[in-house]
Design an enzyme around this catalytic site. Structure first.
Site, PDB file in Angstrom:
ATOM      1  N   GLY A 169      -0.433  -0.068   2.185  1.00  5.82           N
ATOM      2  CA  GLY A 169       0.669  -0.447   3.290  1.00  5.82           C
ATOM      3  C   GLY A 169       0.450  -1.640   3.780  1.00  5.82           C
ATOM      4  O   GLY A 169      -0.732  -2.297   3.559  1.00  5.82           O
ATOM      5  N   GLY A 179      -2.172   3.409   0.555  1.00  8.43           N
ATOM      6  CA  GLY A 179      -0.601   3.896   0.057  1.00  8.43           C
ATOM      7  C   GLY A 179      -0.488   3.947  -1.196  1.00  8.43           C
ATOM      8  O   GLY A 179       0.401   4.663  -1.593  1.00  8.43           O
ATOM      9  N   GLU A 204     -10.056   3.721   4.915  1.00  6.84           N
ATOM     10  CA  GLU A 204      -9.429   3.298   6.247  1.00  6.84           C
ATOM     11  C   GLU A 204     -10.484   3.542   7.324  1.00  6.84           C
ATOM     12  O   GLU A 204     -10.278   2.981   8.515  1.00  6.84           O
ATOM     13  CB  GLU A 204      -8.207   4.361   6.576  1.00  6.84           C
ATOM     14  CG  GLU A 204      -7.122   4.276   5.690  1.00  6.84           C
ATOM     15  CD  GLU A 204      -7.153   4.675   4.414  1.00  6.84           C
ATOM     16  OE1 GLU A 204      -6.101   4.424   3.539  1.00  6.84           O
ATOM     17  OE2 GLU A 204      -8.238   5.304   3.714  1.00  6.84           O
ATOM     18  N   ASP A 226      -4.302   8.504   5.440  1.00  2.44           N
ATOM     19  CA  ASP A 226      -3.122   9.063   5.519  1.00  2.44           C
ATOM     20  C   ASP A 226      -2.344   9.229   4.191  1.00  2.44           C
ATOM     21  O   ASP A 226      -3.090   9.530   3.200  1.00  2.44           O
ATOM     22  CB  ASP A 226      -2.449   8.392   6.570  1.00  2.44           C
ATOM     23  CG  ASP A 226      -2.014   6.951   6.325  1.00  2.44           C
ATOM     24  OD1 ASP A 226      -2.799   6.192   5.456  1.00  2.44           O
ATOM     25  OD2 ASP A 226      -0.988   6.520   6.749  1.00  2.44           O
TER      26      ASP A 226
END
Length: 348
Positions: A65, A114, A137, A145
């Protein structure tokens, strides 16, 4: 409509092609919305039988992202725009996971964060010699996520916990070995694969099987036993102690890697994967991940991690809490706690 993603139909196939080459096709909110809208249209269109997902050019499939936007939100608007991005990105992830028609994701390049979120829900996930898969991350104070809790917790041999904590990068052969990819094709066969699938969507499995080749040896397979042994616990302190007690070069390298990661994120990731493994519904996983996201976005480690890794590129994040011991259970509990009812994540 955004020119950062190309959306077309070819015959019986819907085609989504990410088009932000300078940012390695990192997702923006507009891109998520455009993809979601196209998938909604095609789901009720009998003329579309299959969806192809790829990238326009360059060495990224999708690098994640738009992290800078999220950092700016954390620093400047109290996380409002950042939470909006996570909310709608997670709706896209869930929409793809539940999608009624087969999706073929061509992970021909860097597939991180993402990018994992939009490739793993696909029924067919094609890796190549260019695939570089990771959930990095812990290095930026976020957490794995976009459904990472679901996918990583369901890999065997504690591989998911290893990937979540260390941010290790897998190549295409390793993705196939781990089950993160369903097929391994040479990149020079992708155009033929897509053209043939467009002609005969009903023969997608045969086409991908026919064009697949035997991948190189999966290097991570040699370390599978070590990973299963040292990453067996859901307690970060146990994992570190296990590595500490092993005098091999491999254990020392993994110990050094973990020492650079956000202690808070590592503890969050272990809890996340443990809790996700008990869930039977992907939407429940995304509800949990949105709770985490809405809180870690505003924790000190995220803005600091992005500064050190992406903005200043100094690679010297000052984590807060600074040590594993200082990350208290109460903090982790607060990150996972339910949100007020009107703020909870909801599917499309």
């Amino acid at each position: 409509m955004t020119d950062e993603v190309h959306i077309h139909t070819h015959g019986k196939a819907g085609h989504i092609s990410l088009n932000r080459p300078k940012a390695l096709h990192a997702l923006t909110l507009d891109m998520c919305h455009a993809m979601s809208a196209a998938l909604s249209r095609w789901e009720s269109d009998d003329a579309v039988e299959i969806v192809l997902l790829d990238h326009a050019e360059g060495r990224g499939f999708c690098a994640g992202g738009d992290i800078n936007v999220l950092r700016n939100s954390a620093l400047n608007d109290g996380g409002v725009s950042g939470r909006a991005f996570f909310h709608d990105e997670y709706q896209l992830n869930h929409q793809m996971f539940e999608y009624a028609k087969p999706i073929v994701a061509f992970m021909d390049g860097i597939t991180m964060g993402g990018g994992v979120g939009i490739s793993q829900p696909a029924k067919y996930r094609v890796a190549t010699e260019n695939t570089r898969f990771a959930m990095p991350e812990t290095g930026i104070g976020l957490f794995p996520d976009v459904g990472g809790g679901w996918y990583l917790s369901r890999l065997g041999g504690r591989l998911g916990q290893f990937l979540a904590l260390t941010g290790a990068r897998l190549d295409g052969a390793e993705c196939l070995w781990a089950g993160l990819a369903t097929h391994y094709l040479p990149s020079d066969k992708l155009a033929e694969a897509k053209a043939r699938i467009v002609e005969h969507p009903d023969r997608v499995e045969g086409i991908l099987a026919e064009l697949s080749i035997a991948p190189p040896e999966a290097r991570i397979a040699d370390n599978a036993d070590r990973i299963a042994k040292h990453f067996a616990s859901d307690c970060l302190e146990d994992i570190l102690a296990s590595l500490e007690a092993d005098d091999s070069e491999w254990a020392a390298k993994e110990r050094e890697t973990l020492a650079t990661k956000s202690p808070q994120t590592c503890k969050v990731a272990l809890r996340q994967l443990k809790e996700s493994s008990y869930l039977t519904d992907f939407a429940a996983n995304m509800t949990m991940e949105y709770r985490i996201a809405s809180r870690v976005l505003l924790r000190p480690d995220f803005a600091e991690g992005v500064r050190a890794v992406i903005v200043d590129k100094t690679g010297d994040p000052k984590w807060n809490p600074a040590t594993v011991r200082e990350v208290k259970e109460e903090l982790i509990d607060s990150i996972f706690a339910p949100l007020p009812a009107d703020e909870e994540w909801k599917p499309l």
